[in-house]
Write a protein that holds these residues in place. Sequence first.
Motif, PDB file in Angstrom:
ATOM      1  N   PRO A 158      11.096   2.714  -3.665  1.00  0.00           N
ATOM      2  CA  PRO A 158      10.300   2.035  -3.122  1.00  0.00           C
ATOM      3  C   PRO A 158       9.795   2.163  -1.499  1.00  0.00           C
ATOM      4  N   VAL A 159       8.326   2.086  -1.308  1.00  0.00           N
ATOM      5  CA  VAL A 159       8.122   2.569   0.067  1.00  0.00           C
ATOM      6  C   VAL A 159       7.265   1.457   0.400  1.00  0.00           C
ATOM      7  N   VAL A 160       7.264   1.209   1.847  1.00  0.00           N
ATOM      8  CA  VAL A 160       6.205   0.442   2.395  1.00  0.00           C
ATOM      9  C   VAL A 160       5.855   1.547   3.721  1.00  0.00           C
ATOM     10  N   ALA A 161       4.550   1.810   3.679  1.00  0.00           N
ATOM     11  CA  ALA A 161       4.100   2.855   4.813  1.00  0.00           C
ATOM     12  C   ALA A 161       3.213   1.915   5.729  1.00  0.00           C
ATOM     13  N   ILE A 162       3.325   2.248   7.021  1.00  0.00           N
ATOM     14  CA  ILE A 162       2.694   1.223   8.045  1.00  0.00           C
ATOM     15  C   ILE A 162       2.150   2.279   9.046  1.00  0.00           C
ATOM     16  N   ASP A 163       0.945   2.231   9.112  1.00  0.00           N
ATOM     17  CA  ASP A 163       0.209   2.978  10.298  1.00  0.00           C
ATOM     18  C   ASP A 163      -0.060   2.048  11.359  1.00  0.00           C
ATOM     19  N   ALA A 164       0.988   2.196  12.465  1.00  0.00           N
ATOM     20  CA  ALA A 164       0.763   1.700  13.574  1.00  0.00           C
ATOM     21  C   ALA A 164       0.277   2.234  14.781  1.00  0.00           C
ATOM     22  N   ASP A 165      -0.363   3.344  14.648  1.00  0.00           N
ATOM     23  CA  ASP A 165      -1.238   4.217  15.474  1.00  0.00           C
ATOM     24  C   ASP A 165      -2.665   3.435  15.592  1.00  0.00           C
ATOM     25  N   ILE A 166      -3.266   3.172  16.491  1.00  0.00           N
ATOM     26  CA  ILE A 166      -4.564   2.823  16.772  1.00  0.00           C
ATOM     27  C   ILE A 166      -5.663   3.565  16.036  1.00  0.00           C
ATOM     28  N   ASN A 167      -5.351   4.813  16.422  1.00  0.00           N
ATOM     29  CA  ASN A 167      -6.356   5.925  15.640  1.00  0.00           C
ATOM     30  C   ASN A 167      -5.697   6.103  14.202  1.00  0.00           C
ATOM     31  N   GLN A 168      -6.248   5.378  13.327  1.00  0.00           N
ATOM     32  CA  GLN A 168      -5.791   4.949  11.910  1.00  0.00           C
ATOM     33  C   GLN A 168      -6.234   6.253  10.970  1.00  0.00           C
ATOM     34  N   HIS A 169      -5.314   7.149  10.672  1.00  0.00           N
ATOM     35  CA  HIS A 169      -5.383   8.234   9.927  1.00  0.00           C
ATOM     36  C   HIS A 169      -4.131   8.175   8.594  1.00  0.00           C
ATOM     37  N   ALA A 208     -10.963   2.736   5.456  1.00  0.00           N
ATOM     38  CA  ALA A 208     -11.972   1.637   6.404  1.00  0.00           C
ATOM     39  C   ALA A 208     -11.968   0.302   5.867  1.00  0.00           C
ATOM     40  N   ALA A 209     -11.670   0.104   4.629  1.00  0.00           N
ATOM     41  CA  ALA A 209     -11.584  -1.152   3.955  1.00  0.00           C
ATOM     42  C   ALA A 209     -10.264  -1.842   3.814  1.00  0.00           C
ATOM     43  N   LEU A 210      -9.064  -0.974   4.282  1.00  0.00           N
ATOM     44  CA  LEU A 210      -7.784  -1.593   4.337  1.00  0.00           C
ATOM     45  C   LEU A 210      -7.584  -2.667   5.341  1.00  0.00           C
ATOM     46  N   PRO A 211      -7.119  -3.790   4.877  1.00  0.00           N
ATOM     47  CA  PRO A 211      -7.131  -5.166   5.849  1.00  0.00           C
ATOM     48  C   PRO A 211      -6.192  -4.850   6.855  1.00  0.00           C
ATOM     49  N   ALA A 212      -6.652  -5.391   8.122  1.00  0.00           N
ATOM     50  CA  ALA A 212      -5.667  -5.015   9.449  1.00  0.00           C
ATOM     51  C   ALA A 212      -4.689  -6.128   9.450  1.00  0.00           C
ATOM     52  N   LEU A 213      -3.483  -5.755   9.779  1.00  0.00           N
ATOM     53  CA  LEU A 213      -2.588  -6.702   9.985  1.00  0.00           C
ATOM     54  C   LEU A 213      -2.750  -7.564  11.248  1.00  0.00           C
ATOM     55  N   GLY A 214      -3.427  -6.753  12.311  1.00  0.00           N
ATOM     56  CA  GLY A 214      -3.867  -7.797  13.451  1.00  0.00           C
ATOM     57  C   GLY A 214      -4.844  -8.853  13.160  1.00  0.00           C
ATOM     58  N   GLU A 215      -5.502  -8.716  12.066  1.00  0.00           N
ATOM     59  CA  GLU A 215      -6.636  -9.880  11.956  1.00  0.00           C
ATOM     60  C   GLU A 215      -5.873 -10.833  11.094  1.00  0.00           C
ATOM     61  N   HIS A 216      -4.667 -10.794  10.510  1.00  0.00           N
ATOM     62  CA  HIS A 216      -4.149 -11.694   9.621  1.00  0.00           C
ATOM     63  C   HIS A 216      -2.862 -12.391  10.568  1.00  0.00           C
ATOM     64  N   LEU A 217      -2.727 -12.244  11.871  1.00  0.00           N
ATOM     65  CA  LEU A 217      -1.765 -12.733  12.491  1.00  0.00           C
ATOM     66  C   LEU A 217      -1.367 -14.444  12.073  1.00  0.00           C
ATOM     67  N   PRO A 218      -2.286 -15.362  12.130  1.00  0.00           N
ATOM     68  CA  PRO A 218      -2.249 -16.660  11.788  1.00  0.00           C
ATOM     69  C   PRO A 218      -1.260 -16.777  10.386  1.00  0.00           C
ATOM     70  N   LEU A 219      -1.649 -15.974   9.521  1.00  0.00           N
ATOM     71  CA  LEU A 219      -1.025 -15.976   8.254  1.00  0.00           C
ATOM     72  C   LEU A 219       0.322 -15.568   8.374  1.00  0.00           C
ATOM     73  N   LEU A 220       0.611 -14.275   8.951  1.00  0.00           N
ATOM     74  CA  LEU A 220       1.812 -13.840   9.016  1.00  0.00           C
ATOM     75  C   LEU A 220       2.971 -14.710   9.992  1.00  0.00           C
TER      76      LEU A 220
END
Length: 326
Positions: free
Chosen positions: A30-41, A54-66
């Motif tokens: 089981p793997v959770v992969a996280i792109d923590a680089d602002i240059n999203q590749h 480009a359609a991946l949801p951004a963690l930073g935009e879900h801070l209230p829920l988080l």
Amino acid sequence: MKIAFVGKGGSGKTTLSSLFVRHLAATGAPVVAIDADINQHLGAALGLDDADAAALPALGEHLPLLKDHLRGANPRIASADQMIKTTPPGEGSRLLRVREDNPVYDACARPVELDGGAVRLMVTGPFTDADLGVACYHSKTGAVELCLNHLVDGRDEYVVVDMTAGSDSFASGMFTRFDITFLVAEPTRKGVSVYRQYKEYARDYGVTLKVVGNKVQGQDDLDFLRDQVGDDLLVTVGHSDWVRAMEKGRPPRFELLEEVNGRALRTLHTAADATYGLRDWARYTRQMVHFHLKNAHSWGNERTGADLAAQVDPGFVLGEEVTAPA
């Protein structure tokens, strides 16, 4: 196991982190992969086309829920608005686990199919035009730090994070959140400069750091890296036709990766697993609290209008045996 890939821009850290994620998925882990680089590749490196990446949801935009989810019933946190990126868990907090389903994964993670296996992919989100002049990119990566602070992973579970380039992760305490850090270095002076910075900054925090030599073309390159990084050099990687095809958007089946590079990935896997026995959850929790208090004093208290030191639960130690409310 929590694993970071770091290195200067262009070192190949995203390529190698994506190969490692593919390797783990191929083993059935089981793997959770996280792109923590602002240059999203990372999404593209895992095979997503441009539109899907480009359609991946951004963690930073879900801070209230988080924040609301992780706060749970922790009585030391008056409201989700008073949580900052370093807020540590305590009694009553909700924790994240690799294998579970939860509202954070529902909102912020997407499954990526890899040769019959699948991993969860999460991204910070890119730095947008709307952020220019008004936001620091650390406000984006702070969501990753908050997740890692509340994440409990066990043996044979993996969280792989493609970090920001260079030594920027030292702008927060996130560099202490990993069981092992793989620093990808080219055989050049610039290539090893980030290693020296990382080694110096991490010295007092018990960070397990290993160097992965990339773009190594011969004995002279190998000798250079050995001279510069010594015993921290774990393995080297050279040219890969498989990677070249992947970068063109036409990756072959992963089982066709060159055997020499497959062995390198197995070496990384073995090194990561070996750190399980070195885990010290008490030290991990102390470091979490240390950086939270620094952030509270330097900017958090003023930003939130609260004494964030009061969020620290002195009797709480994060660990695999900790249970949290549903």
